[in-house]
Design an enzyme around this catalytic site. Structure first.
Site, PDB file in Angstrom:
ATOM      1  N   LYS A 187       0.947  -1.031   0.123  1.00 27.29           N
ATOM      2  CA  LYS A 187      -0.064  -0.010  -0.136  1.00 27.29           C
ATOM      3  C   LYS A 187       0.992   1.334  -0.059  1.00 27.29           C
ATOM      4  O   LYS A 187       1.802   1.394   0.665  1.00 27.29           O
ATOM      5  CB  LYS A 187      -0.878   0.146   1.160  1.00 27.29           C
ATOM      6  CG  LYS A 187      -2.023   0.927   1.243  1.00 27.29           C
ATOM      7  CD  LYS A 187      -2.956   0.577   2.124  1.00 27.29           C
ATOM      8  CE  LYS A 187      -4.359   1.585   1.908  1.00 27.29           C
ATOM      9  NZ  LYS A 187      -5.280   1.226   2.994  1.00 27.29           N
ATOM     10  N   GLY A 188       0.503   2.356  -0.735  1.00 30.30           N
ATOM     11  CA  GLY A 188       1.453   3.398  -0.749  1.00 30.30           C
ATOM     12  C   GLY A 188       0.170   4.596  -0.824  1.00 30.30           C
ATOM     13  O   GLY A 188      -1.147   4.408  -0.541  1.00 30.30           O
ATOM     14  N   SER A 189       0.784   5.874  -0.925  1.00 30.36           N
ATOM     15  CA  SER A 189      -0.106   7.122  -0.902  1.00 30.36           C
ATOM     16  C   SER A 189      -1.080   7.268  -2.051  1.00 30.36           C
ATOM     17  O   SER A 189      -2.081   8.055  -1.881  1.00 30.36           O
ATOM     18  CB  SER A 189       0.953   8.234  -0.774  1.00 30.36           C
ATOM     19  OG  SER A 189       1.685   8.318  -1.769  1.00 30.36           O
ATOM     20  N   PHE A 190      -0.477   6.457  -3.204  1.00 29.17           N
ATOM     21  CA  PHE A 190      -1.601   6.694  -4.319  1.00 29.17           C
ATOM     22  C   PHE A 190      -2.535   5.482  -4.739  1.00 29.17           C
ATOM     23  O   PHE A 190      -3.473   5.586  -5.440  1.00 29.17           O
ATOM     24  CB  PHE A 190      -0.661   7.015  -5.552  1.00 29.17           C
ATOM     25  CG  PHE A 190       0.193   8.174  -5.553  1.00 29.17           C
ATOM     26  CD1 PHE A 190      -0.439   9.221  -5.009  1.00 29.17           C
ATOM     27  CD2 PHE A 190       1.467   8.158  -5.699  1.00 29.17           C
ATOM     28  CE1 PHE A 190       0.491  10.627  -5.046  1.00 29.17           C
ATOM     29  CE2 PHE A 190       2.205   9.269  -5.587  1.00 29.17           C
ATOM     30  CZ  PHE A 190       1.573  10.424  -5.531  1.00 29.17           C
ATOM     31  N   GLY A 191      -2.150   4.334  -3.941  1.00 28.05           N
ATOM     32  CA  GLY A 191      -3.065   3.241  -4.170  1.00 28.05           C
ATOM     33  C   GLY A 191      -2.515   2.058  -3.407  1.00 28.05           C
ATOM     34  O   GLY A 191      -1.679   2.112  -2.465  1.00 28.05           O
ATOM     35  N   GLU A 192      -3.069   1.052  -3.900  1.00 27.52           N
ATOM     36  CA  GLU A 192      -2.491  -0.239  -3.465  1.00 27.52           C
ATOM     37  C   GLU A 192      -2.071  -1.315  -4.320  1.00 27.52           C
ATOM     38  O   GLU A 192      -2.801  -1.495  -5.469  1.00 27.52           O
ATOM     39  CB  GLU A 192      -3.633  -0.929  -2.382  1.00 27.52           C
ATOM     40  CG  GLU A 192      -5.095  -0.906  -2.899  1.00 27.52           C
ATOM     41  CD  GLU A 192      -6.206  -1.059  -1.944  1.00 27.52           C
ATOM     42  OE1 GLU A 192      -6.053  -1.112  -0.965  1.00 27.52           O
ATOM     43  OE2 GLU A 192      -7.628  -1.308  -2.601  1.00 27.52           O
ATOM     44  N   ILE A 193      -1.545  -2.496  -3.967  1.00 30.88           N
ATOM     45  CA  ILE A 193      -1.268  -3.646  -4.872  1.00 30.88           C
ATOM     46  C   ILE A 193      -1.909  -4.837  -4.002  1.00 30.88           C
ATOM     47  O   ILE A 193      -1.783  -5.025  -2.909  1.00 30.88           O
ATOM     48  CB  ILE A 193       0.227  -3.817  -4.960  1.00 30.88           C
ATOM     49  CG1 ILE A 193       1.033  -2.550  -5.443  1.00 30.88           C
ATOM     50  CG2 ILE A 193       0.296  -4.958  -5.728  1.00 30.88           C
ATOM     51  CD1 ILE A 193       2.326  -2.743  -5.604  1.00 30.88           C
ATOM     52  N   LYS A 220      -2.260  -3.332  -9.336  1.00 28.52           N
ATOM     53  CA  LYS A 220      -1.993  -1.965  -8.841  1.00 28.52           C
ATOM     54  C   LYS A 220      -3.273  -1.064  -9.102  1.00 28.52           C
ATOM     55  O   LYS A 220      -3.574  -0.971 -10.092  1.00 28.52           O
ATOM     56  CB  LYS A 220      -0.596  -1.355  -9.343  1.00 28.52           C
ATOM     57  CG  LYS A 220      -0.345  -0.003  -8.939  1.00 28.52           C
ATOM     58  CD  LYS A 220       0.708   0.822  -9.417  1.00 28.52           C
ATOM     59  CE  LYS A 220       1.815   0.066  -9.011  1.00 28.52           C
ATOM     60  NZ  LYS A 220       3.036   1.049  -9.574  1.00 28.52           N
ATOM     61  N   ASP A 249      14.492   3.857  -9.381  1.00 23.37           N
ATOM     62  CA  ASP A 249      13.950   3.429  -8.044  1.00 23.37           C
ATOM     63  C   ASP A 249      14.074   2.114  -7.778  1.00 23.37           C
ATOM     64  O   ASP A 249      13.447   1.218  -7.368  1.00 23.37           O
ATOM     65  CB  ASP A 249      12.485   3.696  -8.001  1.00 23.37           C
ATOM     66  CG  ASP A 249      11.846   3.686  -6.272  1.00 23.37           C
ATOM     67  OD1 ASP A 249      12.757   3.797  -5.791  1.00 23.37           O
ATOM     68  OD2 ASP A 249      10.930   3.412  -6.406  1.00 23.37           O
TER      69      ASP A 249
END
Length: 515
Positions: free
Chosen positions: A244-250, A263, A359
């Site tokens: 999970k991140g600030s823009f969405g989730e996997i 994603k 990255d």
């Protein structure tokens, strides 16, 4: 997802399937007999379906090779299956119709030698003898183009066969004579072909044939319909959260019976211009990538919300979690993993169209399975595609892009940089695999990046590391990016180090451990 370091063809041939049910061929014909799609409404059993798909594929092949004037391919297909001489596309046009239209004499002779029906009728309504009497020249021509358009029209993002509700208007229209191969040759003014077909007893109904068909197109190429996914096909009923991140989730989900990684952009951000721009950028990059050490893109949802990107699901999890559980790896295991990463990165860095990952970190390196046999590089949300004019060029790109702990000093300092930033990140990952802990693990990520920018590098403490492996790692994290080796050279060096390590001790312990 990004959250600092911690976030984890033109018209295709439309073929006629069994029972006059239309299907569309969504793949380029090849000699291997790649099967096109089969209409889900064909109503045949699984065995019949396989047989039907093979038949449609061969039909596609012979029509395609006839259009390409490839007489040897046509002859080979007919030797394998003589019945293909009677193959029909969705509009009942045979290979001989196609050859006659283009004037391909050798192909036509081959077809005729294999007992092609010289007077086979197609389904095109394009001669000018109408049941209601003669109309003007332009009306039937207009009717024909309408028929052609409805037959070859695009439905949504994909090309498909006409549906009943789209074709009934012209199917009940004027009854017009059907066309034979000779009519095609006459309409296209192919004199030699006309003589050949007449010699074999060809008849002509009308003068126009079907030569007003849309202009022939190149071989079918992948387009949006190859990867655009209908969200209803994704099953999240037993999904599990991967990251999970600030823009969405996997999420781990299921697509057409197959486990996949999805994603999913948060619905609240689906209208955010920058978020959607980054999402589409990642999709456009992934569509181009095909390599055993790159996570395989399967599809995306771009026409509806939430936006979703679908890739293969790798059961082994990410390298970050693996190292957290295993600690330092045996040198041969570390080398094996490094080789997989380097192969994937060498593919991305191939000039002139270079993809800089920007990255590269353990969370973005995935294990194929629980046995940790192989690695794949993934997550291209921050990747940059550039066209290299000169191998020594550097580029002004966004500074402080990526994860601080694995960030090259020139990126941290907002200096110009090139693909060698990925080589630096690779070195930091290699160090972590050998030492069992992240570089500068006693510092916060930002402070670690700052120390690197000041010229510091992590210290090797583990025993049993081959001196050349240490040397290679140090070369890869060199402060001067121009002195860092390219991944192709890294691959050669790793292979030599692997051989040297193997020859030093032949015991089983030197082979990659299985978890």
């Amino acid at each position: 997802m990004k959250n600092g370091e911690d976030s984890g063809i033109g018209s295709l041939p439309i073929l006629q399937a069994k029972g006059n049910k239309p299907v569309s061929c969504a793949t380029s014909p090849s000699s291997s007999g790649t099967s096109p799609c089969v209409s889900p409404s064909s109503g045949v059993g699984s065995t019949d379906r396989v047989r039907e798909k093979a038949r449609v594929s061969r039909t596609s092949l012979i029509l395609w090779h006839t259009h390409q004037n490839d007489v040897s391919a046509v002859r080979k297909l007919l030797e394998e299956d003589p019945s293909l001489v009677k193959a029909r596309d969705y509009d009942n046009r045979t290979p001989l119709h196609v050859a006659a239209l283009h004037g391909w004499m050798e192909v036509a002779l081959c077809l005729l030698d294999n007992n092609a029906d010289v007077n086979a009728q197609d389904r095109w309504h394009n001669t000018f003898i109408l049941k209601n009497g003669m109309r003007s020249f332009y009306q039937p021509l207009s009717d024909f183009f309408l028929c052609s358009f409805l037959t070859l029209t695009f439905h949504g993002p994909c090309l498909g066969a006409p549906r009943k509700d789209e074709t009934h208007q012209w199917r009940n229209g004027p009854e017009i004579m059907l066309c034979m191969p000779l009519a095609d040759a006459e309409g296209a003014k192919k004199k030699n072909m006309i003589d050949l077909l007449k010699k074999h007893g060809g008849s002509s109904f009308g003068q126009s044939g079907s030569h007003f068909e849309p202009k022939q197109v190149p071989p079918p190429l992948p387009n949006k319909c190859d990867w655009e996914v209908d969200p209803s096909e994704l099953d999240f009923s037993s999904s599990t959260l991967i990251g999970k991140g600030s823009f969405g989730e996997i999420l781990k989900a299921c697509w057409r019976g197959t486990p996949v990684a999805v994603k999913r952009i948060l619905p609240s951000l689906s209208d955010d211009r920058l978020v959607t721009q980054d999402f589409r950028h990642e999709v456009n990059l992934l569509v181009k990538l095909r390599h055993p050490n790159i996570v395989q893109f399967l599809g995306a949802v771009t026409q509806r919300k939430p936006l979703m990107l679908i890739t293969e699901y790798l059961r082994g999890g990410d390298l970050h979690q693996y190292l957290k559980e295993k600690g330092s790896l045996h040198p041969l295991t570390a080398i094996s993993f490094a080789l997989d990463m380097a192969r994937g990165m060498a593919y991305l860095h191939n000039e002139p169209n270079v993809i800089i990952h920007r990255d590269l970190k353990p969370r973005n390196v995935l294990l194929v399975n629980s046995s940790a046999d192989h690695l794949k590089v993934g997550d291209f949300g921050l990747s940059k595609l550039i066209k290299v004019q000169n191998s020594h060029d550097v580029y002004k790109m966004t500074g402080e892009t990526g994860s601080y702990r694995y960030m090259a000093p020139e990126v941290f300092r907002h200096r110009k940089y090139d693909k060698k930033v990925d080589v630096f990140s690779f070195a930091m990952i290699l160090y972590e695999m050998l030492e069992g802990e992240p570089p500068f693990s006693n510092f916060e990520p930002y402070e670690a990046a700052k120390r690197v920018a000041e010229g510091h590098r992590p210290m090797f403490r583990a025993k049993g590391i081959h001196p050349d492996l240490k040397k290679l790692t140090e070369e890869c994290w060199h402060a001067d990016m121009s002195r860092r080796p390219p991944f192709l050279d890294i691959l050669k060096a790793l292979e030599k180090i692997r051989e040297a390590t193997l020859s030093a001790d032949h015991s089983p312990a030197y082979f990659p451990a299985k978890s």
